[in-house]
Design an enzyme around this catalytic site. Structure first.
Site, short mmCIF file in Angstrom:
data_model
loop_
_atom_site.label_atom_id
_atom_site.label_comp_id
_atom_site.label_asym_id
_atom_site.label_seq_id
_atom_site.Cartn_x
_atom_site.Cartn_y
_atom_site.Cartn_z
N PHE A 21 5.49 -18.26 -22.77
CA PHE A 21 4.02 -18.33 -22.79
C PHE A 21 3.37 -16.99 -23.14
O PHE A 21 2.29 -16.95 -23.72
CB PHE A 21 3.45 -18.86 -21.47
CG PHE A 21 3.90 -18.09 -20.25
CD1 PHE A 21 5.09 -18.41 -19.61
CD2 PHE A 21 3.14 -17.06 -19.75
CE1 PHE A 21 5.51 -17.71 -18.49
CE2 PHE A 21 3.55 -16.35 -18.63
CZ PHE A 21 4.75 -16.67 -18.00
N THR B 64 6.35 -17.11 -9.37
CA THR B 64 7.33 -16.66 -10.38
C THR B 64 8.15 -15.45 -9.92
O THR B 64 9.38 -15.52 -9.87
CB THR B 64 6.61 -16.31 -11.69
OG1 THR B 64 5.52 -15.44 -11.40
CG2 THR B 64 6.07 -17.56 -12.38
N TYR C 260 3.84 15.37 -2.43
CA TYR C 260 5.03 14.54 -2.60
C TYR C 260 5.44 13.89 -1.28
O TYR C 260 5.89 12.76 -1.24
CB TYR C 260 6.19 15.37 -3.15
CG TYR C 260 7.33 14.49 -3.63
CD1 TYR C 260 7.33 14.00 -4.93
CD2 TYR C 260 8.38 14.15 -2.78
CE1 TYR C 260 8.36 13.18 -5.38
CE2 TYR C 260 9.41 13.33 -3.23
CZ TYR C 260 9.40 12.85 -4.52
OH TYR C 260 10.42 12.03 -4.96
N LYS D 190 -4.78 -8.05 -5.87
CA LYS D 190 -5.68 -9.17 -5.61
C LYS D 190 -6.60 -8.84 -4.44
O LYS D 190 -7.61 -8.18 -4.63
CB LYS D 190 -4.87 -10.45 -5.36
CG LYS D 190 -4.26 -11.07 -6.61
CD LYS D 190 -2.93 -10.48 -6.97
CE LYS D 190 -2.17 -11.30 -8.02
NZ LYS D 190 -0.73 -11.10 -7.93
N ASP E 250 3.62 -14.04 2.04
CA ASP E 250 3.15 -13.45 0.79
C ASP E 250 1.64 -13.37 0.98
O ASP E 250 0.93 -14.36 0.84
CB ASP E 250 3.53 -14.34 -0.40
CG ASP E 250 2.99 -13.78 -1.72
OD1 ASP E 250 2.07 -12.95 -1.68
OD2 ASP E 250 3.48 -14.19 -2.78
N ARG F 13 -1.50 -23.12 -18.30
CA ARG F 13 -0.50 -23.34 -17.26
C ARG F 13 -0.04 -24.78 -17.41
O ARG F 13 -0.51 -25.68 -16.77
CB ARG F 13 -1.08 -23.11 -15.85
CG ARG F 13 -1.26 -21.65 -15.49
CD ARG F 13 0.04 -21.04 -14.97
NE ARG F 13 0.67 -20.18 -15.97
CZ ARG F 13 1.22 -19.01 -15.72
NH1 ARG F 13 1.20 -18.50 -14.54
NH2 ARG F 13 1.83 -18.33 -16.67
#
Ligand SMILES: *Cc1c(COP(=O)(O)O)cnc(C)c1O
Length: 465
Positions: free
Chosen positions: A450, A126, A73, A259, A216, A383
């Site tokens: 979508f 998003t 932990y 990714k 990012d 898209r």
């Protein structure tokens, strides 16, 4: 002399057999899914190009790492391995593990943004924008104009326009801008990279005004490869060196491990400022978990540490980018309209140019994604107008300029033979494109439509093609 060909820099140790449905079975499956590729069952898909997120194949070393994961932990060995990997490859001093990229975005946005702040970025993403707005911030797009033009052939189409950034600083004041969010590469622009020169200039400008720069870093290794390939002075540098220099022009980053860290789940927030780190450590326990596991199991941290090293390998990333381009080049050669230049993680088919006979309110990209699945069992993603949703005030459909089908290539999952199958199918569809019919919406969810919307072909007797 013929150009010497190259191959995958790995061999295959375990295989996952693919289902190959008949045309009739695919018709049934697409009908069940309401002509929305998001609603197809993975079992009914032959080649799955829905996303590159969490779909990477792990190496034998990573699978081995799962077994040695330390599930303590607190103070897990696997946490230290992950921290060391981030420090070594990214160069940041402080790291907090999160369950995925948006967990890091949540922490960063809560820590940095005050009501009424502005967060400039090179095109929105998003979840990134959602967290900025939830904390009272306003996203401002400061990417160069050409990024919005699907045919502009630029080496670094993800660059920030420094004039736009300067203007925002002049207009609202530096104290209203907590940080610049710089995405490397830019997902929504088609996986387009940012140049090293631009990163340096953005950082210098921001330093003058006391504004932080957070990356990012989701597809940072793909970005590093484009710099090696295209930017003066980097051809002989290793990907590791390029990554180090990239991150030196920032104060920290949010990262989706799904990714470019070659794992199926995970992420982190990293930074150099100790005071900010101490505050994030307070917050991570509220939303994720103890600072030494955050949102991750020990085994997942172990696999991600290994993935971070593997992704920074020059051979891995060269093949990755070349495989995407291998598919893209075949389509370009056949005259298929695609977003140019080909980016790092996906091919974007221009559905408006592909299906000029289908008006945008008959969902050409959705129809094309459906037709591609019917033709070959390949799954792509809409898209376009469906993803863009409705205008909050008028209730009208937003009509985005770009109406696209995204074919996203998972890392290390498919061979170039699979890419050939995709290319053949798209090319054949293009030859008989006037036979493809439009769609009408049967069910429209109120938010993020979508994901769950259902459709039917406009011509009742037809199945799209
Ligand atoms: C996927 C992604 C994220 C969010 O990461 P998750 O791990 O899916 O939460 C953020 N930014 C970009 C550019 C992404 O592609």
């Amino acid at each position: 002399m013929k150009k010497r060909r190259t191959a995958e820099p790995y061999k295959i140790k375990a295989v996952e057999p693919l289902n190959m449905l008949s045309r009739e079975e695919r018709e049934q499956a697409l009908k069940r899914a309401g002509y929305n590729t998001f609603l197809l069952d993975s079992e009914d898909v032959y080649i799955d190009l829905l996303t590159d997120s969490g779909t990477s194949a792990m190496s034998d070393q990573q699978w081995g790492a799962l077994m040695v994961g330390d599930e303590a932990y607190a103070g897990s060995k696997s946490w230290y391995r992950l921290r060391d990997a981030v420090q070594e490859i990214y160069g940041y001093q402080y790291v907090l593990p999160t369950h995925q990229g948006r967990g890091a975005e949540n922490l960063l946005s809560q820590l940095m943004i005050k009501e009424g702040d502005y967060i400039p970025g090179n095109m929105y993403f998003t979840t990134t924008r959602a967290h900025q707005e939830l904390n009272g911030g306003t996203f401002v797009d400061v990417i160069i104009d050409e990024a919005h033009d699907s045919s502009a052939e630029l080496d670094f189409k993800g660059d920030i326009d420094l004039t736009k950034l300067q203007k925002l600083i002049d207009d609202v004041g530096a104290e209203r801008i907590p940080y610049v969010c710089l995405a490397v590469t830019v997902n929504m622009a088609g996986g387009q990279p940012v140049s090293m020169a631009n990163m340096r200039e953005v950082y210098e400008l921001c330093q003058r005004y006391g504004i932080s720069v957070f990356y990012d870093a989701t597809r940072c290794v793909e970005n590093a490869y484009f710099i090696k390939e295209r930017e003066e002075g980097y051809q002989d540098q290793s990907i590791r060196n390029i990554l180090k220099e990239m991150f030196s022009y920032s104060d920290g980053c949010t990262m989706s491990g799904k990714k470019d860290a070659l794992v199926n789940i995970g992420g982190f927030l990293a930074m150099n400022d100790e005071e900010l780190y101490i505050r994030s450590r307070e917050l991570v326990v509220v939303y994720e978990g103890m600072p030494t596991y955050g949102g991750m199991a020990g085994r997942d941290m172990e696999a991600m540490a290994q993935g971070i090293y593997e992704a920074a390998d020059d051979h891995f990333i060269e093949h990755r980018i070349h495989q995407v381009r291998y598919l893209g080049d075949q389509l370009i050669e056949a005259g298929i309209p695609v977003v140019r230049p080909i980016g790092g993680h996906a091919i974007f088919l221009d559905a408006k140019a592909f299906l000029p006979h289908i008006p945008q309110d008959q969902f050409p990209a959705q129809a094309l994604a459906g037709a591609l699945y019917l033709d070959s069992g390949v799954r792509g993603m809409e898209r376009g107008i469906v993803s863009a949703g409705r205008n909050k005030e008028t209730g009208e459909n937003n009509k985005p300029k770009l109406e696209m089908v995204r074919l996203t290539i998972p890392r290390r999952v498919y061979t170039n033979n699979h890419m050939d199958v995709v290319a053949d199918s798209v090319i054949e569809l293009f030859e008989k494109r006037d036979q493809i019919t439009g769609l009408q919406m049967e069910y429209e969810p109120p938010t993020l439509r979508f994901f769950n919307a259902r459709f039917s072909p406009l011509v009742e007797s037809k199945t799209l093609i």
